[in-house]
Design a protein around this motif. Sequence first.
Motif, PDB file in Angstrom:
ATOM      1  N   VAL A   7       0.868  -1.171   0.000  1.00  0.00           N
ATOM      2  CA  VAL A   7       0.000   0.000   0.000  1.00  0.00           C
ATOM      3  C   VAL A   7       0.907   1.224   0.000  1.00  0.00           C
ATOM      4  O   VAL A   7       1.663   1.442   0.941  1.00  0.00           O
ATOM      5  CB  VAL A   7      -0.934   0.034   1.225  1.00  0.00           C
ATOM      6  CG1 VAL A   7      -1.697   1.356   1.259  1.00  0.00           C
ATOM      7  CG2 VAL A   7      -1.898  -1.141   1.199  1.00  0.00           C
ATOM      8  N   SER A   8       0.856   1.978  -1.078  1.00  0.00           N
ATOM      9  CA  SER A   8       1.619   3.221  -1.169  1.00  0.00           C
ATOM     10  C   SER A   8       0.616   4.376  -1.121  1.00  0.00           C
ATOM     11  O   SER A   8      -0.119   4.607  -2.081  1.00  0.00           O
ATOM     12  CB  SER A   8       2.425   3.268  -2.469  1.00  0.00           C
ATOM     13  OG  SER A   8       3.113   4.488  -2.590  1.00  0.00           O
ATOM     14  N   ARG A  13      -6.355   2.639   7.870  1.00  0.00           N
ATOM     15  CA  ARG A  13      -5.762   1.305   8.043  1.00  0.00           C
ATOM     16  C   ARG A  13      -6.848   0.238   8.134  1.00  0.00           C
ATOM     17  O   ARG A  13      -6.675  -0.874   7.603  1.00  0.00           O
ATOM     18  CB  ARG A  13      -4.884   1.278   9.298  1.00  0.00           C
ATOM     19  CG  ARG A  13      -4.052   0.010   9.470  1.00  0.00           C
ATOM     20  CD  ARG A  13      -3.202  -0.262   8.248  1.00  0.00           C
ATOM     21  NE  ARG A  13      -2.324  -1.387   8.402  1.00  0.00           N
ATOM     22  CZ  ARG A  13      -1.023  -1.310   8.658  1.00  0.00           C
ATOM     23  NH1 ARG A  13      -0.443  -0.119   8.811  1.00  0.00           N
ATOM     24  NH2 ARG A  13      -0.286  -2.389   8.752  1.00  0.00           N
ATOM     25  N   THR A  14      -7.950   0.560   8.756  1.00  0.00           N
ATOM     26  CA  THR A  14      -9.035  -0.419   8.893  1.00  0.00           C
ATOM     27  C   THR A  14      -9.542  -0.864   7.527  1.00  0.00           C
ATOM     28  O   THR A  14      -9.705  -2.066   7.269  1.00  0.00           O
ATOM     29  CB  THR A  14     -10.192   0.176   9.711  1.00  0.00           C
ATOM     30  OG1 THR A  14      -9.706   0.583  10.992  1.00  0.00           O
ATOM     31  CG2 THR A  14     -11.304  -0.841   9.880  1.00  0.00           C
ATOM     32  N   ILE A  74      -6.156  -5.147   1.233  1.00  0.00           N
ATOM     33  CA  ILE A  74      -4.860  -5.828   1.072  1.00  0.00           C
ATOM     34  C   ILE A  74      -4.330  -6.174   2.460  1.00  0.00           C
ATOM     35  O   ILE A  74      -3.597  -5.388   3.074  1.00  0.00           O
ATOM     36  CB  ILE A  74      -3.833  -4.961   0.323  1.00  0.00           C
ATOM     37  CG1 ILE A  74      -4.421  -4.403  -0.970  1.00  0.00           C
ATOM     38  CG2 ILE A  74      -2.562  -5.768   0.018  1.00  0.00           C
ATOM     39  CD1 ILE A  74      -3.466  -3.534  -1.761  1.00  0.00           C
ATOM     40  N   PRO A  75      -4.688  -7.346   2.974  1.00  0.00           N
ATOM     41  CA  PRO A  75      -4.199  -7.736   4.305  1.00  0.00           C
ATOM     42  C   PRO A  75      -2.678  -7.938   4.296  1.00  0.00           C
ATOM     43  O   PRO A  75      -2.088  -8.296   3.276  1.00  0.00           O
ATOM     44  CB  PRO A  75      -4.926  -9.062   4.567  1.00  0.00           C
ATOM     45  CG  PRO A  75      -6.034  -9.119   3.565  1.00  0.00           C
ATOM     46  CD  PRO A  75      -5.577  -8.351   2.378  1.00  0.00           C
ATOM     47  N   ASN A  76      -2.064  -7.684   5.433  1.00  0.00           N
ATOM     48  CA  ASN A  76      -0.633  -7.950   5.629  1.00  0.00           C
ATOM     49  C   ASN A  76       0.248  -7.258   4.589  1.00  0.00           C
ATOM     50  O   ASN A  76       1.220  -7.835   4.086  1.00  0.00           O
ATOM     51  CB  ASN A  76      -0.365  -9.459   5.604  1.00  0.00           C
ATOM     52  CG  ASN A  76      -1.196 -10.222   6.616  1.00  0.00           C
ATOM     53  OD1 ASN A  76      -1.294  -9.814   7.776  1.00  0.00           O
ATOM     54  ND2 ASN A  76      -1.822 -11.310   6.189  1.00  0.00           N
ATOM     55  N   ASP A 129       2.290   2.501  11.790  1.00  0.00           N
ATOM     56  CA  ASP A 129       1.557   1.970  10.648  1.00  0.00           C
ATOM     57  C   ASP A 129       2.394   1.879   9.373  1.00  0.00           C
ATOM     58  O   ASP A 129       2.135   1.012   8.524  1.00  0.00           O
ATOM     59  CB  ASP A 129       0.324   2.829  10.363  1.00  0.00           C
ATOM     60  CG  ASP A 129      -0.794   2.590  11.370  1.00  0.00           C
ATOM     61  OD1 ASP A 129      -0.596   1.781  12.302  1.00  0.00           O
ATOM     62  OD2 ASP A 129      -1.866   3.217  11.231  1.00  0.00           O
ATOM     63  N   PHE A 130       3.369   2.752   9.206  1.00  0.00           N
ATOM     64  CA  PHE A 130       4.122   2.810   7.950  1.00  0.00           C
ATOM     65  C   PHE A 130       5.522   2.237   8.114  1.00  0.00           C
ATOM     66  O   PHE A 130       6.242   2.560   9.049  1.00  0.00           O
ATOM     67  CB  PHE A 130       4.195   4.254   7.437  1.00  0.00           C
ATOM     68  CG  PHE A 130       2.922   4.715   6.796  1.00  0.00           C
ATOM     69  CD1 PHE A 130       2.750   4.655   5.421  1.00  0.00           C
ATOM     70  CD2 PHE A 130       1.864   5.174   7.580  1.00  0.00           C
ATOM     71  CE1 PHE A 130       1.563   5.064   4.833  1.00  0.00           C
ATOM     72  CE2 PHE A 130       0.666   5.578   7.006  1.00  0.00           C
ATOM     73  CZ  PHE A 130       0.516   5.519   5.618  1.00  0.00           C
ATOM     74  N   ASP A 131       5.876   1.389   7.154  1.00  0.00           N
ATOM     75  CA  ASP A 131       7.199   0.759   7.173  1.00  0.00           C
ATOM     76  C   ASP A 131       8.285   1.709   6.675  1.00  0.00           C
ATOM     77  O   ASP A 131       9.438   1.581   7.066  1.00  0.00           O
ATOM     78  CB  ASP A 131       7.175  -0.508   6.316  1.00  0.00           C
ATOM     79  CG  ASP A 131       6.178  -1.529   6.833  1.00  0.00           C
ATOM     80  OD1 ASP A 131       6.499  -2.216   7.813  1.00  0.00           O
ATOM     81  OD2 ASP A 131       5.068  -1.623   6.270  1.00  0.00           O
TER      82      ASP A 131
END
Length: 409
Positions: free
Chosen positions: A79-80, A149-150, A156-158, A241-243
């Motif tokens: 997810v971008s 995020r919900t 797109i899980p995970n 939440d963000f990598d």
Amino acid sequence: MNYMYNHYLVLCTMAGPFRHGRKAVLSIICCTSLLILMVCNIAELLINYQSVLVPLPPQPIITEYTEPPKRCHPREHIVSLKTHKTAGSTLASIFQRYGMSRNLTFVTPIGNRTAFSTGIKTNIVYGYSIVVKYLGGFDMSVCHGHYSRTEMNKIIPNATYVTTIRNPVDRFVSSFVYYKYYEQVHIPYNTENILSKFFTVKDFSSKIKYGRSQLANGIARDFQVNTTGSITNELRRIDHDFDLIILSEYFDESLILLKNLLCWEMDDLLYLSIRKHDKTYDHLYNVSDEVKSHIVGINSIDAALYEHFNKTFWQKVKAYGPRFSVELAELRRRLGMLHRECSASVRQDSHNKWGFNEYKLLPNDTEYCKKFFIVDDDNTKQYRSDLKRKLMLFEKEKKTETTNGKWGS
């Protein structure tokens, strides 16, 4: 050893005049000890000299790029969050080229839109029910849309989450040009000190209609930051939440971190900046301190976000280690090769209504170059068309199997 040598030298000098008896014995002992120390000292000097002539093997220094062995698997559920005026289109195009070459499924809005005007929700995702239930689900989301995020976990899980941010002053100037804020408050473009003039307009924010959401704290809006709560809690939430949060000013550096995060190859990250602001607007980026204060004043939350993630970004760069600079140099070398190979196939259009130049392929283009000149909106239309064909084929097969009694309820 030099200290002992000097000490014995003094003793021997004192004992020297005595030639008989015990003092003669003391003299002999001192001189013998001195001789032994001199021999040891000479041996030490020889060892040190030999170490200069034959130095120890140097510590390994990485000077050339070699791809390290892969101990991971490429991440393809991504997810971008595409934010406004932050090099988001360039990043989206990188993901699109990767995904489309591997037949991955992208999230797109229903209808003919290329962006979610509000939050990304399941009920406005094209083909959501069928794709999730029967076609293996979605792989990537790269469109504009407010963060939730919900909702994204349902789509797109995970997934791995990334986004881009930009210095709020430069981002404001970019929005000022793109949305033509000056025209909306009736200031001629050739006005001297146009940005200063803009902030003297009474109730200027109420006069802005087009691009108003990006006038103040646009990044916070995209992140859906609670502006009435604690900014510390919001920073902690986004951090969690963000990598990776990319800094558009350090886009190449960010791509090295992205490469490591996603376990991708260097060539997966190549890009061409095909939309750049028209140089006739360059003078707007020379912002006075007074104007900076005005911009930061109406973008205080965005400024806090940038300050925080600028700091954590460089912490990640430092943690990457000495290999970071080597990989960055290699990425830029390959980007240079790409530009040299493909730039001969482009021409520069005169600046368009959006305030930037576009570069387009000439008739003698190559297939390799062509993919780097497709803008993200056109890619979105293409993979929505591909998804439409998949859904039509699915419905056709479902209808056939239902007729033959093979389709379960």
